[in-house]
Design an enzyme around this catalytic site. Structure first.
Site, PDB file in Angstrom:
ATOM      1  N   CYS A 154       0.859  -1.185   0.000  1.00 25.22           N
ATOM      2  CA  CYS A 154       0.000   0.000   0.000  1.00 25.22           C
ATOM      3  C   CYS A 154       0.899   1.240   0.000  1.00 25.22           C
ATOM      4  O   CYS A 154       1.817   1.350   0.815  1.00 25.22           O
ATOM      5  CB  CYS A 154      -0.872  -0.019   1.254  1.00 25.22           C
ATOM      6  N   CYS A 174       0.475   3.210   3.603  1.00 28.54           N
ATOM      7  CA  CYS A 174       1.025   2.791   4.898  1.00 28.54           C
ATOM      8  C   CYS A 174       2.049   1.674   4.786  1.00 28.54           C
ATOM      9  O   CYS A 174       2.506   1.157   5.794  1.00 28.54           O
ATOM     10  CB  CYS A 174      -0.110   2.370   5.832  1.00 28.54           C
ATOM     11  N   CYS A 189      -7.092  -0.854   1.569  1.00 34.95           N
ATOM     12  CA  CYS A 189      -6.095  -1.424   2.474  1.00 34.95           C
ATOM     13  C   CYS A 189      -6.730  -1.619   3.850  1.00 34.95           C
ATOM     14  O   CYS A 189      -7.350  -0.703   4.379  1.00 34.95           O
ATOM     15  CB  CYS A 189      -4.913  -0.464   2.562  1.00 34.95           C
ATOM     16  N   CYS A 220      -4.807   1.019   6.622  1.00 32.71           N
ATOM     17  CA  CYS A 220      -4.986   2.482   6.647  1.00 32.71           C
ATOM     18  C   CYS A 220      -6.287   2.916   5.977  1.00 32.71           C
ATOM     19  O   CYS A 220      -6.616   4.094   5.986  1.00 32.71           O
ATOM     20  CB  CYS A 220      -3.805   3.181   5.997  1.00 32.71           C
ATOM     21  N   CYS A 272      -8.642  -4.823  -9.716  1.00 27.85           N
ATOM     22  CA  CYS A 272      -8.184  -3.805 -10.659  1.00 27.85           C
ATOM     23  C   CYS A 272      -7.649  -2.650  -9.824  1.00 27.85           C
ATOM     24  O   CYS A 272      -8.418  -1.909  -9.218  1.00 27.85           O
ATOM     25  CB  CYS A 272      -9.381  -3.391 -11.504  1.00 27.85           C
TER      26      CYS A 272
END
Ligand code: ZN
Length: 164
Positions: free
Chosen positions: A82, A85, A130, A133, A153
Site C-alpha cells: 500500500c 502505509c 487497504c 490504513c 483492478c
C-alpha cells in the site's frame, strides 16, 4: 470491600502482565503481517505524507488514467505494498495481465484488503481498500482468471513495488 478491590486489581495486574508476555511476539509480527493496528491519520497528515496524485486515489477514491502506471508492466518477483502505509497487499505471483491498463491481481494477500460496495457509476461496484490504513486501492470484479475468478483492478499510484 477494599480488600476485595485490591485483590481484584492484583489479579487484573497479574493477568495483564501474563497477557503482555504471551502477546508480545504476536505484536512484533503484527506490524509487518497483520492489520491489527488500524491507522487513523487526519486529512492534513495524509496530505503531507502523500503526493497529490496518490492522495486523490487513496483518500478520495480517485482512479488514475488507464496505462499510466509503470507498475502495469512490472513483471519481477516481489510484493506490492500500500502506498499509504506500506502494508503488503499483493504478491507478484498473484498479478496477471488483464489488458485493462491497470495493475491486476487474481487474489490478494489474506486479510490485506477489505471491500465495500460503491454506487459512483450507478451500477454497484465493489471497492476495496487497504485493511490497515483504509486507503482506496481499486475495484474487484468477477471476470478474473482461475482459481479465484476475481480481478482486483488496482491503481498503480496506490501501490509501491518491493522486488524480492
Ligand atoms: Zn494502507
Amino acid at each position: 470491600m477494599n480488600q476485595f478491590l485490591s485483590r481484584r486489581s492484583f489479579i487484573l495486574i497479574l493477568t495483564m502482565s501474563i497477557l503482555k508476555i504471551i502477546f508480545k511476539p504476536i505484536q512484533v509480527l503484527a506490524s509487518s503481517l497483520t492489520p491489527k493496528e488500524k491507522w487513523n491519520l487526519s486529512k492534513d497528515e495524509w496530505k503531507s505524507r502523500l503526493s497529490p496524485e496518490s492522495y486523490y486515489i487513496l483518500r478520495e477514491e480517485g482512479t488514475e488514467r488507464a496505462f499510466s502506471s509503470q507498475l502495469n508492466n512490472e513483471k519481477r518477483k516481489g510484493v506490492f505494498h500500500c502506498a499509504g502505509c506500506d502494508f503488503p497487499l499483493f504478491l507478484s505471483d498473484q498479478k496477471y495481465d488483464s489488458g485493462t491498463g491497470w495493475p491486476s491481481f487474481w487474489d490478494s494477500i489474506k486479510g490485506s484488503v477489505e471491500t465495500k460496495v460503491d454506487f459512483k457509476l450507478i451500477v454497484p461496484r465493489t471497492e476495496y481498500h487497504c485493511s490497515r490504513c483504509g486507503g482506496h486501492q481499486g475495484h474487484v470484479f468477477n471476470d478474473g482468471p482461475l482459481p479465484t475468478g476475481k480481478r482486483f483492478c488496482n491503481n498503480g499510484l496506490a501501490l509501491t513495488f518491493v522486488p524480492d
